[in-house]
Design a protein around this motif. Structure first.
Motif, PDB file in Angstrom:
ATOM      1  N   SER A  97       0.844  -1.193   0.000  1.00  0.00           N
ATOM      2  CA  SER A  97       0.000   0.000   0.000  1.00  0.00           C
ATOM      3  C   SER A  97       0.881   1.246   0.000  1.00  0.00           C
ATOM      4  N   PRO A  98       0.350   2.372  -0.509  1.00  0.00           N
ATOM      5  CA  PRO A  98       1.150   3.595  -0.522  1.00  0.00           C
ATOM      6  C   PRO A  98       1.279   4.264   0.839  1.00  0.00           C
ATOM      7  N   SER A  99       0.555   3.791   1.850  1.00  0.00           N
ATOM      8  CA  SER A  99       0.653   4.413   3.171  1.00  0.00           C
ATOM      9  C   SER A  99       0.328   3.378   4.244  1.00  0.00           C
ATOM     10  N   PRO A 100       0.834   3.574   5.468  1.00  0.00           N
ATOM     11  CA  PRO A 100       0.505   2.662   6.564  1.00  0.00           C
ATOM     12  C   PRO A 100      -0.993   2.602   6.841  1.00  0.00           C
ATOM     13  N   ALA A 101      -1.686   3.727   6.686  1.00  0.00           N
ATOM     14  CA  ALA A 101      -3.127   3.751   6.946  1.00  0.00           C
ATOM     15  C   ALA A 101      -3.865   2.838   5.971  1.00  0.00           C
ATOM     16  N   LEU A 102      -3.474   2.872   4.707  1.00  0.00           N
ATOM     17  CA  LEU A 102      -4.130   2.012   3.725  1.00  0.00           C
ATOM     18  C   LEU A 102      -3.780   0.546   3.950  1.00  0.00           C
ATOM     19  N   HIS A 103      -2.581   0.287   4.433  1.00  0.00           N
ATOM     20  CA  HIS A 103      -2.230  -1.093   4.761  1.00  0.00           C
ATOM     21  C   HIS A 103      -3.094  -1.599   5.913  1.00  0.00           C
ATOM     22  N   ARG A 104      -3.279  -0.762   6.938  1.00  0.00           N
ATOM     23  CA  ARG A 104      -4.136  -1.169   8.055  1.00  0.00           C
ATOM     24  C   ARG A 104      -5.565  -1.399   7.569  1.00  0.00           C
ATOM     25  N   HIS A 105      -6.033  -0.550   6.656  1.00  0.00           N
ATOM     26  CA  HIS A 105      -7.379  -0.721   6.104  1.00  0.00           C
ATOM     27  C   HIS A 105      -7.505  -2.058   5.388  1.00  0.00           C
ATOM     28  N   PHE A 106      -6.490  -2.420   4.606  1.00  0.00           N
ATOM     29  CA  PHE A 106      -6.511  -3.706   3.917  1.00  0.00           C
ATOM     30  C   PHE A 106      -6.559  -4.856   4.915  1.00  0.00           C
TER      31      PHE A 106
END
Length: 221
Positions: free
Chosen positions: A152-161
């Motif tokens: 993911s392009p950001s840690p927040a999007l990785h957590r969302h995934f």
């Protein structure tokens, strides 16, 4: 590159079974698999599956392509046992033990090479070299299709995934070595693949496809 202890978690039965028990319930996975199936010719003759797991992807491919000959590679004893059991009555499938950290063995050439959620466990350097080996082993006009987890392009999007696939309460798998999609598509193009693109994507799940050119510029239909 991860240390051996991290990578070898996939050799333990518990780790392999935890994945297998959840594999069918990963949201949108079937969508990506269907797009992959749509791009593999129905008359494909010989297929290599890298990191086959329990043979799930090959099983889907063979649903519409029963005569195709396949080689299924994995290095997890649990996965190898499951794949061997799945295809025990199918003489067109050969299950081979091989760690993708090592160069591909000499298995001949293929009209299609596929992979599903396996290559992201390799170091970035090994990903790049493996893509080159895949290109060399494809017949002209052959297709490479990799349904993969990308960064993911950001840690927040990785957590969302992670939350979206039901892993929000668990630490990341230490064997994951995620890389962004753009870098991998660029590598495939630089290696010589044509028609390189992301053919499907949902959050960190992406289908990368490239075709090895024919000398005359045509492609196998």
């Amino acid at each position: 590159m991860l240390n051996d202890d991290a990578i070898n978690r996939w050799t333990t039965p518990d780790h392999a079974w935890q994945y297998l028990n959840r594999a069918d319930h990963i949201p949108h996975r079937r969508e990506g698999e269907q797009v992959l199936l749509d791009h593999i010719p129905l008359n494909v003759g010989r297929v290599l599956d890298l990191g086959t797991g329990d043979g799930r992807l090959l099983g889907l491919l063979k649903g519409d392509r029963p005569p195709m000959e396949s080689i299924a590679l994995d290095f997890s004893p649990t996965m190898l046992a499951q794949a061997s059991d799945r295809f025990r009555e199918d003489p067109t499938v050969t299950v081979v033990a091989h760690n993708l950290d090592q160069p591909l063995p000499d298995l001949g050439n293929f009209e299609a090479i596929v992979s599903s959620f396996a290559i992201h466990h390799l170091s970035h350097e090994r990903k790049r070299s493996l893509y080159g080996e895949i290109f060399a082993r494809l017949q002209p006009g052959g297709i490479f299709a990799n349904l993969e987890q990308v960064a993911s392009p950001s840690p927040a999007l990785h957590r969302h995934f992670m939350e979206s696939i039901g892993y929000g309460d668990q630490p990341d798998d230490p064997s994951n070595q995620l890389l962004d999609l753009h870098t991998q598509l660029t590598w495939l193009t630089d290696i010589g693949f044509e028609d390189v693109d992301c053919y499907w994507k949902w959050l960190e799940m992406a289908l990368m496809i490239g075709v090895k050119p024919l000398d005359n510029g045509q492609k196998i239909q």
